[in-house]
Scaffold this motif. Structure first.
Motif, mmCIF file in Angstrom:
data_model
loop_
_atom_site.group_PDB
_atom_site.id
_atom_site.type_symbol
_atom_site.label_atom_id
_atom_site.label_comp_id
_atom_site.label_asym_id
_atom_site.label_seq_id
_atom_site.Cartn_x
_atom_site.Cartn_y
_atom_site.Cartn_z
ATOM 1 N N LYS A 141 0.821 -1.206 0.000
ATOM 2 C CA LYS A 141 0.000 0.000 0.000
ATOM 3 C C LYS A 141 0.861 1.265 0.000
ATOM 4 O O LYS A 141 0.435 2.311 -0.486
ATOM 5 N N ALA A 142 2.076 1.169 0.555
ATOM 6 C CA ALA A 142 2.988 2.312 0.526
ATOM 7 C C ALA A 142 3.401 2.627 -0.909
ATOM 8 O O ALA A 142 3.595 3.793 -1.269
ATOM 9 N N GLN A 143 3.520 1.593 -1.739
ATOM 10 C CA GLN A 143 3.802 1.800 -3.163
ATOM 11 C C GLN A 143 2.653 2.546 -3.833
ATOM 12 O O GLN A 143 2.864 3.460 -4.635
ATOM 13 N N LEU A 144 1.437 2.137 -3.518
ATOM 14 C CA LEU A 144 0.259 2.767 -4.113
ATOM 15 C C LEU A 144 0.144 4.220 -3.661
ATOM 16 O O LEU A 144 -0.214 5.102 -4.452
ATOM 17 N N THR A 145 0.464 4.483 -2.405
ATOM 18 C CA THR A 145 0.467 5.853 -1.882
ATOM 19 C C THR A 145 1.455 6.717 -2.661
ATOM 20 O O THR A 145 1.154 7.864 -3.014
ATOM 21 N N ALA A 146 2.643 6.171 -2.934
ATOM 22 C CA ALA A 146 3.655 6.905 -3.706
ATOM 23 C C ALA A 146 3.202 7.120 -5.145
ATOM 24 O O ALA A 146 3.408 8.203 -5.719
ATOM 25 N N ALA A 147 2.581 6.112 -5.730
ATOM 26 C CA ALA A 147 2.118 6.224 -7.118
ATOM 27 C C ALA A 147 1.076 7.323 -7.257
ATOM 28 O O ALA A 147 1.078 8.084 -8.244
ATOM 29 N N ILE A 149 -9.160 5.758 0.843
ATOM 30 C CA ILE A 149 -9.580 4.482 0.244
ATOM 31 C C ILE A 149 -8.500 3.429 0.430
ATOM 32 O O ILE A 149 -8.787 2.279 0.786
ATOM 33 N N ILE A 150 -7.243 3.801 0.189
ATOM 34 C CA ILE A 150 -6.133 2.859 0.337
ATOM 35 C C ILE A 150 -6.089 2.285 1.746
ATOM 36 O O ILE A 150 -5.831 1.095 1.947
ATOM 37 N N GLU A 151 -6.358 3.115 2.737
ATOM 38 C CA GLU A 151 -6.354 2.650 4.123
ATOM 39 C C GLU A 151 -7.475 1.641 4.376
ATOM 40 O O GLU A 151 -7.291 0.671 5.118
ATOM 41 N N LYS A 160 -9.660 4.862 -12.145
ATOM 42 C CA LYS A 160 -8.412 5.577 -11.936
ATOM 43 C C LYS A 160 -7.486 4.786 -11.016
ATOM 44 O O LYS A 160 -6.285 4.642 -11.293
ATOM 45 N N LEU A 161 -8.038 4.258 -9.928
ATOM 46 C CA LEU A 161 -7.214 3.500 -8.997
ATOM 47 C C LEU A 161 -6.675 2.242 -9.665
ATOM 48 O O LEU A 161 -5.507 1.874 -9.470
ATOM 49 N N ALA A 162 -7.514 1.576 -10.472
ATOM 50 C CA ALA A 162 -7.081 0.355 -11.157
ATOM 51 C C ALA A 162 -5.943 0.641 -12.142
ATOM 52 O O ALA A 162 -5.000 -0.147 -12.257
ATOM 53 N N LYS A 163 -6.024 1.766 -12.846
ATOM 54 C CA LYS A 163 -4.970 2.119 -13.800
ATOM 55 C C LYS A 163 -3.643 2.348 -13.090
ATOM 56 O O LYS A 163 -2.588 1.906 -13.564
ATOM 57 N N VAL A 164 -3.683 3.035 -11.953
ATOM 58 C CA VAL A 164 -2.459 3.294 -11.186
ATOM 59 C C VAL A 164 -1.921 1.989 -10.603
ATOM 60 O O VAL A 164 -0.718 1.717 -10.645
ATOM 61 N N LEU A 165 -2.815 1.156 -10.096
ATOM 62 C CA LEU A 165 -2.421 -0.130 -9.527
ATOM 63 C C LEU A 165 -1.827 -1.036 -10.600
ATOM 64 O O LEU A 165 -0.818 -1.724 -10.369
ATOM 65 N N PHE A 166 -2.407 -1.020 -11.786
ATOM 66 C CA PHE A 166 -1.915 -1.834 -12.904
ATOM 67 C C PHE A 166 -0.516 -1.390 -13.306
ATOM 68 O O PHE A 166 0.344 -2.221 -13.618
ATOM 69 N N LYS A 167 -0.278 -0.095 -13.289
ATOM 70 C CA LYS A 167 1.039 0.432 -13.648
ATOM 71 C C LYS A 167 2.087 -0.007 -12.635
ATOM 72 O O LYS A 167 3.211 -0.378 -13.018
ATOM 73 N N ILE A 168 1.748 0.012 -11.356
ATOM 74 C CA ILE A 168 2.682 -0.449 -10.330
ATOM 75 C C ILE A 168 3.011 -1.919 -10.548
ATOM 76 O O ILE A 168 4.161 -2.345 -10.507
ATOM 77 N N LYS A 169 1.969 -2.723 -10.789
ATOM 78 C CA LYS A 169 2.154 -4.155 -10.988
ATOM 79 C C LYS A 169 3.034 -4.423 -12.197
ATOM 80 O O LYS A 169 3.914 -5.292 -12.172
ATOM 81 N N LYS A 170 2.828 -3.644 -13.257
ATOM 82 C CA LYS A 170 3.603 -3.813 -14.489
ATOM 83 C C LYS A 170 5.062 -3.430 -14.298
ATOM 84 O O LYS A 170 5.963 -4.046 -14.870
ATOM 85 N N ASP A 171 5.300 -2.418 -13.462
ATOM 86 C CA ASP A 171 6.676 -1.930 -13.256
ATOM 87 C C ASP A 171 7.446 -2.749 -12.237
ATOM 88 O O ASP A 171 8.654 -2.615 -12.108
ATOM 89 N N MET A 172 6.727 -3.594 -11.479
ATOM 90 C CA MET A 172 7.379 -4.374 -10.426
ATOM 91 C C MET A 172 8.202 -5.521 -11.010
ATOM 92 O O MET A 172 7.882 -6.049 -12.051
#
Length: 244
Positions: free
Chosen positions: A125-131, A152-154, A232-244
């Protein structure tokens, strides 16, 4: 954490976070913070000059609770994700100068983020907060919207984020099917991986909406889709997953 840390370079905890967030060293650390034990992080030669780590090391000489260690790790993951992201360089430079000058507007940002990260139950979740902070820095969302996403993240369980991605994946696949049909190829059927419990929780925080349609024999067909907030949240989450 104790606000009066005794060391050769005394730093208020928020000051130490401010002075650490935008350090260039985080762009090429050469270690995986998420996979590294917290005691190893505190002893790391690579991290020893990071103000946040120095502040925690000073506190550790007295007493360091497990929660404090966990907070440090989450903050380091946040900083690592931020510095390895695509935030606008001019905005990063502006914040570097603001950190050096201890400007109030940046302190307000960092205080909110630090308090939020302390409440998080998962490192991811800290990654998502940064994203999302990058989204804010890049002016893709407002400060009010950023705070809404932090709330929401919390609240969302980590497995519910996986459900969100499954619905988003179905949206992507549906788009591809439409493109194939428009190009004259045969279409296909896209199925969603859906857990009603996960979706009900996502509905409660405004990320998913349900469309219920009566069918034969008195049954109800329920289809779950993302709201604008959820997309919007899914797009940001997908980008994190793709970059991991």
């Amino acid at each position: 954490m104790d606000n009066n840390i005794e060391s050769s370079n005394t730093l208020h905890p928020i000051d130490s976070v401010m002075k650490s967030v935008f350090l260039e060293e985080f762009t090429s650390l050469g270690i995986d913070i998420a996979e590294t034990g917290i005691d190893s992080l505190l002893d790391s030669e690579i991290l020893k000059n990071i103000p946040l780590v120095k502040a925690v090391q000073a506190l550790a000489k007295v007493s360091l609770a497990i929660r404090d260690k966990h907070l440090l790790k989450k903050l380091l993951i946040f900083i690592e994700t931020l510095n390895q992201g695509d935030a606008k360089l001019e905005e990063i430079e502006k914040r570097k100068k603001a950190a050096q000058n201890n400007e109030k507007w940046l302190r307000k940002e960092i205080e909110l983020i630090t308090i939020h990260i302390d409440r998080l139950d998962e490192l991811e979740k800290a990654q998502l907060t940064a994203a999302f902070y990058i989204e804010y820095i890049n002016q893709n969302i407002s400060w009010t919207q950023y705070r809404e996403y932090l709330a929401i993240i919390e609240r969302v369980f980590f497995q519910d984020f996986i459900q969100l991605l499954d619905i988003y994946d179905a949206i992507i696949q549906n788009g591809k099917v439409k493109e194939y049909i428009e190009q004259g190829f045969a279409g296909g059927v896209v199925t969603k991986k859906v857990s009603e419990l996960n979706c009900d929780r996502l509905i409660a925080v405004g990320l998913v909406q349900a469309k219920r349609t009566p069918v034969l024999n008195g049954n109800i067909l329920t289809d779950y889709n993302l709201t604008g907030l959820g997309l919007k949240l899914a797009k940001v989450l997908f980008k994190i997953k793709k970059d991991m």
